[in-house]
Design an enzyme around this catalytic site. Structure first.
Site, short mmCIF file in Angstrom:
data_model
loop_
_atom_site.label_atom_id
_atom_site.label_comp_id
_atom_site.label_asym_id
_atom_site.label_seq_id
_atom_site.Cartn_x
_atom_site.Cartn_y
_atom_site.Cartn_z
N HIS A 162 15.04 6.08 -4.20
CA HIS A 162 14.01 5.14 -3.77
C HIS A 162 13.30 4.60 -5.01
CE1 HIS A 162 13.65 8.07 -0.11
NE2 HIS A 162 14.71 7.29 -0.01
N TYR A 196 4.01 15.31 -7.22
CA TYR A 196 4.01 14.04 -7.95
C TYR A 196 2.70 13.30 -7.76
CZ TYR A 196 5.99 12.44 -3.43
OH TYR A 196 6.22 12.19 -2.10
#
Length: 467
Positions: free
Chosen positions: A68, A131
């Site tokens: 992605h 993240y």
């Protein structure tokens, strides 16, 4: 555990960076600084401004998450276990389709720039990675997707995909030949219908990464204009819009307009730039100085004499809080539109013998060179800050320039009569003007941009008018 030094390493994918994280361990376990803004940015990691922290838990080895490319930057690190990472450049340009792979463990992190596709495959059970991202997640966010099994990129997955844990959605993503590359973030030019705006159109010559907005499509004084944009699609804004009616600014209505456009709207622009990490180029004026001690340095100090100069100084102060800003200060701008040189050329053509102020000195700034200097600052990634930008050459009075125009138009210089500012503006409603508007050009020249002499540009400009 051995603790390597904190380090930031480049990869073959532009902007994709590996980060070595020191991990300090003993019999109790281990500790690391997962994100350390000051130290990491000093080593070359972008100061990307994370606003959201996400954590992904993966129960089984071989869990594979699809490729992605997201509309934001992210910083990924492993909290527990190990993961294989694959990154594919899905941005427009020669790097499109370029692959980089690496193994991540608690001692290795990765910075992934917007437009680079990222995928992870766990190598151990109970692998956890976190993240940071610099945009809040939104259902309207546009992702660019690539199939995990794409034959062109050919990712060397440690666990073959037929044995991996993959979602049905990730299995259905398109091959590289079907992927529309991620375009670069755009530069938005405000005030695109003015003299500088038209010059910026010419200097960017139809570049698709630059968007031009005239007042009818972006009214700088309207909060709705700011709310109507998806600022994730932009990386820079050039503010060429301003209220420039110097004398009208001294009236009640003009004062309100000057402060609304030159100050309040710029505060709104600065707030938007800080929130969305935009680079702002803001164009200001010699009128922020009192004209008593030229040539004026890039850093000021401010000492405006009238309302127009005061509103421009306030705008400069607002832009100064933006981390990524170029404040470009010009004087006596000449471009495609109404300006002093056109007026003098028209008077010369009609045989009129004008009286022109001879105690205000400075240099002309031709819009084409102001636009070129702005593009230079952005393209060269010059140090952020304030830059004076006019054409070069000796300082002249308005009367000197008028005489040059008359001479170049075939009329005698003596047709121009010099008068003092006090004489010229007697019995007129006029704003106070700086007597010396000369700008020190050392700063812009230090970046490698050398404005042409004003005299050369004046000849060329009049030649085009005559043609």
């Amino acid at each position: 555990m051995n603790a390597p030094q904190l380090a930031v390493r480049e990869t073959p994918v532009a902007g994709l960076l590996l980060v070595d994280l020191p991990v300090h361990g003993d019999n109790r376990g281990w500790f690391k600084e997962n994100w350390q803004r000051r130290a990491m940015t000093e080593l070359g990691l972008p100061d990307f401004g994370p606003v959201q922290n996400n954590v992904s838990f993966n129960a089984a080895a071989g869990t594979t998450r699809g490729i992605h490319a997201e509309p934001w930057d992210k910083f990924v690190s492993v909290v527990a276990g190990r993961a294989f990472g694959a990154w594919v450049d899905l941005r427009e340009g020669e790097g499109f389709g370029r692959l980089f792979t690496a193994e991540l463990d608690p001692g290795t992190a990765v910075f992934v720039p917007r437009g680079v596709g990222n995928a992870f495959q766990t190598l151990e059970d109970n692998t956890v990675y976190s993240y940071l991202v610099n945009e809040h997640w939104s259902p309207a966010a546009k992702y660019t997707l690539l199939n995990l099994a794409d034959e062109t990129v050919s990712v060397p997955w440690p666990v073959p995909l037929e044995r991996a844990e993959i979602s049905d959605k990730d299995r259905g993503h398109p091959r590289l030949s079907q992927v529309l590359p991620v375009p670069p973030r755009r530069t938005l030019v405000l005030g695109a219908d003015g003299q500088l705006g038209r010059a910026l159109r010419a200097v960017y010559d139809g570049g698709t990464a630059v968007e031009f907005a005239a007042r009818d499509s972006f009214d700088l004084a309207s909060p709705d204009a700011f709310d109507s944009r998806d600022w994730r699609d932009y990386e820079a804004v050039i503010n060429a819009a301003a209220f420039t009616a110097v004398d009208d600014a001294e009236t009640a209505e003009g004062r309100r307009s000057a402060w609304a456009i030159n100050a309040a709207a710029v505060v709104r622009l600065a707030r938007t730039a800080v929130e969305h990490r935009l680079t702002v180029v803001h164009v200001s004026s010699d009128y922020v100085f009192d004209g008593l001690a030229g040539p004026h340095a890039d850093a000021g100090p401010w000492a405006p004499l009238g309302v127009y100069g005061q509103s421009k100084a306030a705008g400069e102060a607002a832009v100064g809080v933006v981390p990524r800003h170029y404040l470009v200060r010009s004087s006596w701008v000449v471009g495609e539109g109404k300006n002093f040189v056109r007026t003098m050329a028209s008077l010369a053509e009609r045989g009129v013998k004008p009286s022109v102020v001879n105690d205000q000195t400075g240099r002309l700034t031709f819009a084409e060179d102001l636009a070129a200097g702005i593009r230079h600052l952005l393209d060269s990634k010059a140090p952020y800050g304030s830059y004076n930008l006019s054409n070069s050459g000796p300082a002249q009075s308005w009367a000197d320039i008028a005489a040059d125009v008359f001479e170049l138009c075939g009329r005698p210089r003596s047709d121009v009569t010099g008068v003092s500012s006090a004489e010229y503006f007697q019995d007129k409603q006029a704003a106070p003007r700086p007597l010396d508007s000369t700008l020190d050009l050392a700063g812009i020249e230090a970046t490698g941009f050398f404005p042409p002499p004003a005299a050369l540009r004046l000849r060329e400009y009049l030649s085009r008018l005559g043609g």
